[in-house]
Design a protein around this motif. Structure first.
Motif: not given
Length: 552
Positions: A12-19, A68-72, A74-80
């Motif tokens: 339950x605590x295991x999480x897959x690495x964010x791409x 870092x994935x969250x920042x990227x 958000x950056x992609x959404x902002x540029x779109x």
């Protein structure tokens, strides 16, 4: 709890690495929002060089990866959003920082002050055609496409060893074409009074004239944008902030600025690298010759520091002037620095497009009576590891223009693709701040700037006070360039008919004769100032007597 319950809890605590997007896209997203690495690093709690590593192919892990994935994302959404059809609300531009990030003052051991000096030249006389070769990057065609360092797409050319598109239309990092202007109203128009073309002379282009309120701009990625208030001079802004914090106490503010000189220098470097043509490898693997042989020992690199005194003088009395050459390490920042990890090669061959350290057998020097040895004061015979500036000096002196020695023999080298302009914007920013401080008699800024460039050089190696860049090779190359610059000053003095008496360190040159006809006097980096004057009375045998006491 049973074993099976424990397993269920673990799952339950295991999480897959964010791409994460690929490395090239990470940089494009950041630069598309006009954000510096320092800004991104600050919000993620890492260093700017770490962000640079992620943009070069390394991947973060754990919680910082999710941030870092969250920042990227958000950056992609902002540029779109920015590229959405008209009518969509335009997002707010992220604000550039008003100055250096606030730093805590690191506790640094007291040490001797760094020397100041060296000419504003790169080991050569101004305008020398031989240096023109170094200033031109050669374009090479690739046998098969490689990833462009700017956009990551396939490129068929490389410049100075780095694949990139030469046509902006082919590069994915190039700015999008501007939208066509709206259609003009076809109705009647009121004619301009005085129907004649405007020129810069009559104020038609207000941006060309400083008295018309021009707005400064700065490079950001492949684009340019208006500089925020005071952005053109972050050094002055930092000084003003610290003086305000200490209620105008000059001594306390100066001490605080010197303590934060290293992180501020790194922040200024990152600021001046925005939109730079090359990426740098801040923490490369380094060969054993660049590592200390023991905890308190030195590595194997010989920097060619001069400590030379002329053995004899002509009979008579000689008035000697000890000249202090300004801004030694500041001027030496303009030198050929390797960009990436050093690669090993063998054989007696020198590639001018690369730089590093070289194991050589130095040629014999037969001019010790009038000029210092280009490899410095070394008594031990045999091969030695020298830096790029020292090797280039020896090769130049052995060429047809000077013919002062035989060519050095190169046995092996550790080099990488290099450029002479890697730190040029950083150097110019510090030089301009230094010039303004001298013009305004601002000793606070002058002391701060000197601490920035001298400590920047001295902490590039194995230092606990600079974790942003670990380039022992750069430290040796910059220091050697300062010694080479002093050598050329000595040679120029000799060539102009002066008697060269002593040459020491990076900034001290003793001469006899009309030196003001050779060097301009002043405090600028292209000028020299008088450090001492004394008289040497030589007897009939030509032996120097009454020489000035040695200075560090």
């Amino acid at each position: 709890m049973t074993d099976f319950d424990a397993i269920d809890a673990l799952l339950a605590t295991a999480r897959q690495e964010v791409p994460l997007p690929d490395a090239a896209e990470r940089r494009v997203l950041r630069e598309g929002l006009n954000l510096s690495r320092a800004q991104v690093a600050q919000v993620l709690g890492v260093s700017p060089s770490t962000v640079g590593g992620w943009e070069s192919g390394r991947d973060p892990a754990g919680e910082v990866r999710e941030k870092y994935a969250y920042f990227l994302s958000g950056a992609r959404a902002r540029l779109e959003e920015r590229t959405a059809p008209s009518g969509t609300a335009a997002p707010t531009e992220p604000a550039e920082p008003s100055g250096f990030a606030e730093h805590t003052d690191p506790v640094e051991p007291a040490g001797p002050a760094e020397p100041v000096g060296a000419p504003e030249e790169s080991g050569a006389d101004a305008g020398d055609a031989e240096n023109a070769v170094d200033a031109v990057d050669e374009v090479e065609m690739l046998a098969r496409p490689r990833a462009c360092v700017l956009c990551g797409g396939p490129a068929r050319q490389q410049v100075a060893g780095f694949p990139q598109h030469l046509d902006p239309a082919e590069c994915g990092a190039a700015p999008a074409a501007p939208a066509p202007p709206p259609a003009r109203d076809s109705g009647p128009r009121t004619p301009r009074a005085a129907s004649r073309p405007t020129t810069p002379a009559d104020g038609g282009n207000r941006g060309d004239r400083g008295d018309r309120g021009g707005v400064p701009i700065v490079p950001v990625g492949r684009r340019a944008q208006a500089a925020s208030a005071g952005e053109a001079d972050p050094v002055a802004r930092a000084v003003a902030e610290v003086l305000a914090q200490h209620s105008g106490d000059v001594e306390a503010a100066t001490a605080a600025l010197v303590r934060r000189a290293i992180p501020d220098a790194m922040a200024l470097l990152d600021h001046t690298r925005k939109g730079g043509r090359y990426d740098i490898v801040a923490h490369p693997w380094l060969p054993d010759v660049l590592h200390k042989q023991s905890a308190r020992g030195a590595d194997q690199i010989w920097e060619a520091r001069p400590k030379w005194t002329r053995p004899e003088l002509p009979p008579g009395t000689h008035e000697v002037t000890a000249l202090d050459v300004n801004g030694a390490y500041l001027s030496a920042l303009k030198t050929h620095l390797p960009l990436g990890q050093l690669e090993h090669s063998t054989g007696d061959h020198h590639d001018r497009r690369r730089a590093g350290v070289h194991l050589i057998t130095a040629p014999a020097w037969e001019h010790e009576a009038v000029l210092p040895n280009p490899i410095g004061s070394r008594d031990e015979p045999g091969p030695l590891w020298v830096t790029e500036p020292t090797l280039r000096l020896l090769l130049r002196l052995s060429g047809p223009k000077y013919g002062l020695c035989d060519p050095p023999e190169i046995h092996e080298s550790w080099t990488s693709g290099a450029t002479e302009n890697l730190l040029e914007k950083f150097r110019v920013a510090l030089k301009d701040a230094r010039d303004r401080a001298i013009a305004e008699d601002d000793e606070v800024t002058l002391t701060y700037v000197k601490a920035m460039y001298s400590k920047f050089v001295s902490t590039l190696g194995e230092s606990n006070y600079n974790r942003e860049i670990y380039r022992t090779d750069w430290m040796h190359l910059i220091r050697s360039q300062a010694f080479v610059n002093l050598w050329w000053k000595a040679h120029r003095s000799y060539d102009e008919g002066l008697l060269v008496i002593r040459a020491m360190g990076t900034d001290e040159l003793h001469v006899s004769g009309d030196w003001r006809g050779v060097f301009p006097e002043g405090r600028g980096v292209t000028e020299v100032k008088v450090k001492d004057t004394y008289t040497v009375a030589a007897d009939g045998g030509g032996t120097a007597a009454g020489a000035a006491p040695e200075e560090g």
